[in-house]
Design a protein around this motif. Structure first.
Motif, PDB file in Angstrom:
ATOM      1  N   PRO A 193     -10.256   5.242  16.660  1.00  0.00           N
ATOM      2  CA  PRO A 193      -9.698   6.209  15.712  1.00  0.00           C
ATOM      3  C   PRO A 193      -9.063   7.427  16.370  1.00  0.00           C
ATOM      4  O   PRO A 193      -8.002   7.887  15.923  1.00  0.00           O
ATOM      5  CB  PRO A 193     -10.913   6.609  14.864  1.00  0.00           C
ATOM      6  CG  PRO A 193     -11.805   5.406  14.923  1.00  0.00           C
ATOM      7  CD  PRO A 193     -11.631   4.857  16.304  1.00  0.00           C
ATOM      8  N   TRP A 229      -2.840   6.867   6.716  1.00  0.00           N
ATOM      9  CA  TRP A 229      -4.285   6.880   7.016  1.00  0.00           C
ATOM     10  C   TRP A 229      -4.660   8.171   7.745  1.00  0.00           C
ATOM     11  O   TRP A 229      -5.676   8.798   7.433  1.00  0.00           O
ATOM     12  CB  TRP A 229      -4.621   5.654   7.862  1.00  0.00           C
ATOM     13  CG  TRP A 229      -5.956   5.717   8.548  1.00  0.00           C
ATOM     14  CD1 TRP A 229      -7.174   5.406   8.012  1.00  0.00           C
ATOM     15  CD2 TRP A 229      -6.189   6.132   9.903  1.00  0.00           C
ATOM     16  NE1 TRP A 229      -8.156   5.609   8.951  1.00  0.00           N
ATOM     17  CE2 TRP A 229      -7.581   6.049  10.115  1.00  0.00           C
ATOM     18  CE3 TRP A 229      -5.366   6.558  10.949  1.00  0.00           C
ATOM     19  CZ2 TRP A 229      -8.165   6.385  11.337  1.00  0.00           C
ATOM     20  CZ3 TRP A 229      -5.938   6.897  12.166  1.00  0.00           C
ATOM     21  CH2 TRP A 229      -7.329   6.806  12.357  1.00  0.00           C
ATOM     22  N   GLY A 287      -5.217  10.928   5.540  1.00  0.00           N
ATOM     23  CA  GLY A 287      -6.226  10.694   4.507  1.00  0.00           C
ATOM     24  C   GLY A 287      -5.653  10.256   3.188  1.00  0.00           C
ATOM     25  O   GLY A 287      -6.253  10.488   2.133  1.00  0.00           O
ATOM     26  N   TYR A 344      -8.025   3.605  -0.075  1.00  0.00           N
ATOM     27  CA  TYR A 344      -9.216   2.791   0.159  1.00  0.00           C
ATOM     28  C   TYR A 344      -9.630   2.978   1.617  1.00  0.00           C
ATOM     29  O   TYR A 344      -8.907   3.584   2.405  1.00  0.00           O
ATOM     30  CB  TYR A 344      -8.946   1.311  -0.157  1.00  0.00           C
ATOM     31  CG  TYR A 344      -7.707   0.727   0.498  1.00  0.00           C
ATOM     32  CD1 TYR A 344      -7.681   0.389   1.858  1.00  0.00           C
ATOM     33  CD2 TYR A 344      -6.543   0.506  -0.243  1.00  0.00           C
ATOM     34  CE1 TYR A 344      -6.549  -0.141   2.452  1.00  0.00           C
ATOM     35  CE2 TYR A 344      -5.402  -0.028   0.346  1.00  0.00           C
ATOM     36  CZ  TYR A 344      -5.411  -0.352   1.695  1.00  0.00           C
ATOM     37  OH  TYR A 344      -4.289  -0.868   2.285  1.00  0.00           O
ATOM     38  N   THR A 345     -10.786   2.460   1.969  1.00  0.00           N
ATOM     39  CA  THR A 345     -11.267   2.563   3.350  1.00  0.00           C
ATOM     40  C   THR A 345     -10.553   1.545   4.218  1.00  0.00           C
ATOM     41  O   THR A 345     -10.559   0.348   3.907  1.00  0.00           O
ATOM     42  CB  THR A 345     -12.783   2.326   3.410  1.00  0.00           C
ATOM     43  OG1 THR A 345     -13.430   3.305   2.605  1.00  0.00           O
ATOM     44  CG2 THR A 345     -13.290   2.438   4.846  1.00  0.00           C
ATOM     45  N   TYR A 346      -9.929   2.026   5.292  1.00  0.00           N
ATOM     46  CA  TYR A 346      -9.267   1.115   6.238  1.00  0.00           C
ATOM     47  C   TYR A 346     -10.248   0.716   7.319  1.00  0.00           C
ATOM     48  O   TYR A 346     -10.868   1.567   7.961  1.00  0.00           O
ATOM     49  CB  TYR A 346      -8.041   1.795   6.858  1.00  0.00           C
ATOM     50  CG  TYR A 346      -7.382   0.960   7.935  1.00  0.00           C
ATOM     51  CD1 TYR A 346      -6.890  -0.311   7.643  1.00  0.00           C
ATOM     52  CD2 TYR A 346      -7.286   1.416   9.253  1.00  0.00           C
ATOM     53  CE1 TYR A 346      -6.299  -1.096   8.617  1.00  0.00           C
ATOM     54  CE2 TYR A 346      -6.699   0.645  10.240  1.00  0.00           C
ATOM     55  CZ  TYR A 346      -6.209  -0.619   9.921  1.00  0.00           C
ATOM     56  OH  TYR A 346      -5.633  -1.402  10.890  1.00  0.00           O
ATOM     57  N   GLN A 347     -10.376  -0.592   7.548  1.00  0.00           N
ATOM     58  CA  GLN A 347     -11.309  -1.117   8.551  1.00  0.00           C
ATOM     59  C   GLN A 347     -10.518  -1.767   9.681  1.00  0.00           C
ATOM     60  O   GLN A 347      -9.611  -2.557   9.426  1.00  0.00           O
ATOM     61  CB  GLN A 347     -12.254  -2.141   7.917  1.00  0.00           C
ATOM     62  CG  GLN A 347     -13.128  -1.553   6.823  1.00  0.00           C
ATOM     63  CD  GLN A 347     -13.901  -2.625   6.069  1.00  0.00           C
ATOM     64  OE1 GLN A 347     -13.322  -3.516   5.449  1.00  0.00           O
ATOM     65  NE2 GLN A 347     -15.218  -2.553   6.132  1.00  0.00           N
ATOM     66  N   MET A 362      -6.408  -4.859   6.825  1.00  0.00           N
ATOM     67  CA  MET A 362      -7.367  -4.473   7.850  1.00  0.00           C
ATOM     68  C   MET A 362      -7.006  -5.062   9.223  1.00  0.00           C
ATOM     69  O   MET A 362      -6.232  -6.013   9.329  1.00  0.00           O
ATOM     70  CB  MET A 362      -8.776  -4.913   7.456  1.00  0.00           C
ATOM     71  CG  MET A 362      -8.976  -6.416   7.387  1.00  0.00           C
ATOM     72  SD  MET A 362     -10.589  -6.904   6.701  1.00  0.00           S
ATOM     73  CE  MET A 362     -11.686  -6.389   8.017  1.00  0.00           C
ATOM     74  N   GLN A 394      -6.176  -4.000   0.540  1.00  0.00           N
ATOM     75  CA  GLN A 394      -7.225  -3.497   1.421  1.00  0.00           C
ATOM     76  C   GLN A 394      -7.745  -4.600   2.342  1.00  0.00           C
ATOM     77  O   GLN A 394      -7.898  -4.393   3.547  1.00  0.00           O
ATOM     78  CB  GLN A 394      -8.390  -2.933   0.611  1.00  0.00           C
ATOM     79  CG  GLN A 394      -9.536  -2.414   1.481  1.00  0.00           C
ATOM     80  CD  GLN A 394     -10.673  -1.822   0.668  1.00  0.00           C
ATOM     81  OE1 GLN A 394     -10.733  -1.992  -0.547  1.00  0.00           O
ATOM     82  NE2 GLN A 394     -11.562  -1.109   1.333  1.00  0.00           N
ATOM     83  N   THR A 420       0.834  -1.204   0.000  1.00  0.00           N
ATOM     84  CA  THR A 420       0.000   0.000   0.000  1.00  0.00           C
ATOM     85  C   THR A 420       0.868   1.254   0.000  1.00  0.00           C
ATOM     86  O   THR A 420       0.574   2.230  -0.705  1.00  0.00           O
ATOM     87  CB  THR A 420      -0.938  -0.001   1.213  1.00  0.00           C
ATOM     88  OG1 THR A 420      -1.814  -1.137   1.141  1.00  0.00           O
ATOM     89  CG2 THR A 420      -1.782   1.269   1.266  1.00  0.00           C
TER      90      THR A 420
END
Length: 473
Positions: free
Chosen positions: A414, A398, A401, A405-408, A357, A353, A289
């Motif tokens: 957070p 992260w 920003g 992709y969306t990090y879960q 996670m 992605q 990534t």
């Protein structure tokens, strides 16, 4: 007909446990079948497709050489519709014909801290479930759902049942059982607590098969190969493994007939898989990534990233898992090489992605044990320190920003992660976090090694970026 009730009808279950039951049925043993459903209202399209297809679906398997085969899996004979009160799941779980309740909720879905205690303060879902059950309502964490099901089973007098964890969690049976008993203790239901202690077992198991999230092109390939439209089609690598402790209180399928290893202890298999495969997988996803790759195979074929993964295993993991006083029954160097070959399979298209996670549960579960054991022996942790350093660099991206992709991450708070990245000394803040490190938090040896590794990660990323922007003469 004996029933396995499975909680968590995601891709991995359908590419792994359901396949073994299907293979057994193909041999003529139809004494076991699966009923499965979700604890939460997710994946509605897949659930609807499975219901429309009577639980059947097509699995595409791909070898590292790119050879594809297609199998229609028919072992899931009941797809249980989601209801907020979980009544259909509870009814199946309370049925005397149900002999095994299995589950896949990901490693972050167990809410356990470094001391295997439920983290009540960190997770509102747990607190909500406790209040729901006290009010005679359903819970939607694995503990709340199991407490509902087992309470109904106890009241119905339906007899013992095995609780089978199928997630990538070290000592998965023992740890999820501990979490469940802690939940029931907090609930204050002493009768249920005693019943669960007496009438259930929780074997540890090691599971392994790379199963990417299905993309639309999987269904297209399935239709081209079989002529069938299958909205629940999925794909997986050809490699598959399942090792289970043979502790089933109410019977089990004859899984040994289809390649499952039934053993007294899974410890050696589990440690090898978690440290050589799971941790390496995360290493490649975080590193890939950072330099702009989308897929795991791309990072695996990058010489620098592959070297990070190889050195981590060779320098720091194998020496603690295979020792003169406790030799490992597995050929670890061969296992390492097989793992890297599997990760390099371009047909799988496993995304960074998916694999990246849940770092806040993977660092303490997959990586910290090697660091702890190396430090206890007074040995270097320079190679293994690259993995948390990669995760920190990933978190910093992260925080800004800049992850594409969306990090879960179910275990991450957070605001804590943002504060860590915004600190004057992010490495020190990262190495002081108790969720990640437990008793290692603030250890100067950890901090110094991660700081050196973080510098190496920075140079690695800069070199990659420079190479990508260089203009040929």
């Amino acid at each position: 007909m004996n029933t396995i009730l499975h909680l968590g009808l995601g891709s991995f279950h359908r590419a792994h446990q359901a396949v073994y039951v299907h293979q057994l049925q193909q041999l003529g043993d139809s004494s076991w079948a699966i009923a499965a459903g979700h604890l939460r209202p997710d994946m509605p399209e897949t659930i609807a497709a499975l219901q429309a297809q009577g639980g059947a679906y097509t699995l595409e398997t791909v070898t590292p050489q790119g050879e594809k085969t297609y199998t229609r899996i028919t072992s899931i004979q009941r797809v249980i519709p989601y209801q907020d009160d979980l009544a259909p799941l509870v009814a199946v779980g309370a049925d005397a014909a149900t002999r095994i309740i299995s589950f896949t909720v990901t490693e972050a879905g167990y809410y356990l801290d470094a001391h295997n205690r439920l983290d009540w303060d960190g997770f509102e879902d747990l607190r909500k479930d406790l209040q729901a059950l006290k009010a005679a309502q359903a819970g939607h964490t694995i503990y709340g759902a199991l407490a509902c099901i087992l309470r109904a089973r106890m009241q119905a007098g339906s007899g013992p049942v095995t609780l089978m964890n199928c997630d990538n969690l070290r000592h998965n049976g023992a740890r999820s059982r501990s979490g469940l008993l802690q939940f029931i203790e907090a609930l204050g239901d002493s009768a249920l607590l005693q019943w669960v202690q007496t009438h259930t077992t929780s074997p540890n198991a090691m599971v392994d098969r790379i199963t990417p999230r299905p993309t639309p092109d999987v269904a297209e390939r399935v239709k081209a190969a079989t002529g069938q439209h299958d909205a629940a089609a999925l794909m997986a690598e050809s490699f598959i493994q399942w090792v289970i402790e043979d502790r089933f209180i109410a019977g089990r399928p004859a899984w040994e007939r289809v390649g499952v290893e039934m053993v007294h202890s899974v410890d050696a298999y589990e440690e090898a898989k978690i440290r050589l495969l799971n941790a390496t997988h995360s290493c490649i996803a975080w590193a890939g990534t950072l330099v702009g790759y989308q897929y795991i195979h791309e990072g695996t074929h990058d010489a620098q990233i592959r070297r990070m993964a190889y050195d981590y295993v060779t320098d720091d993991v194998i020496p603690v898992l295979d020792t003169p006083d406790k030799p490992c029954p597995l050929d670890l160097p061969r296992y390492r090489d097989v793992v890297l070959d599997r990760f390099g399979n371009p047909a799988i298209c496993d995304t960074n992605q998916r694999v990246a996670m849940d770092g806040f549960s993977k660092v303490p579960g997959f990586i910290a044990p090697t660091i702890r054991e190396r430090l206890a022996r007074g040995q270097s942790i320079d190679s293994v320190a690259m993995l948390p350093a990669l995760f920190l660099a990933y978190l910093q991206r992260w925080h800004l920003g800049q992850i594409p992709y969306t990090y879960q991450d179910q275990a991450m708070q957070p605001e804590v992660a943002h504060a860590m990245c915004a600190a004057a000394d992010p490495v020190a803040a990262f190495c002081a976090d108790p969720t990640l490190w437990g008793e290692l938090a603030e250890d100067p040896r950890l901090r110094d090694a991660v700081r050196r590794a973080h510098d190496r990660v920075g140079r690695f990323v800069q070199a990659h970026m420079a190479a990508q922007t260089a203009v040929p003469n």
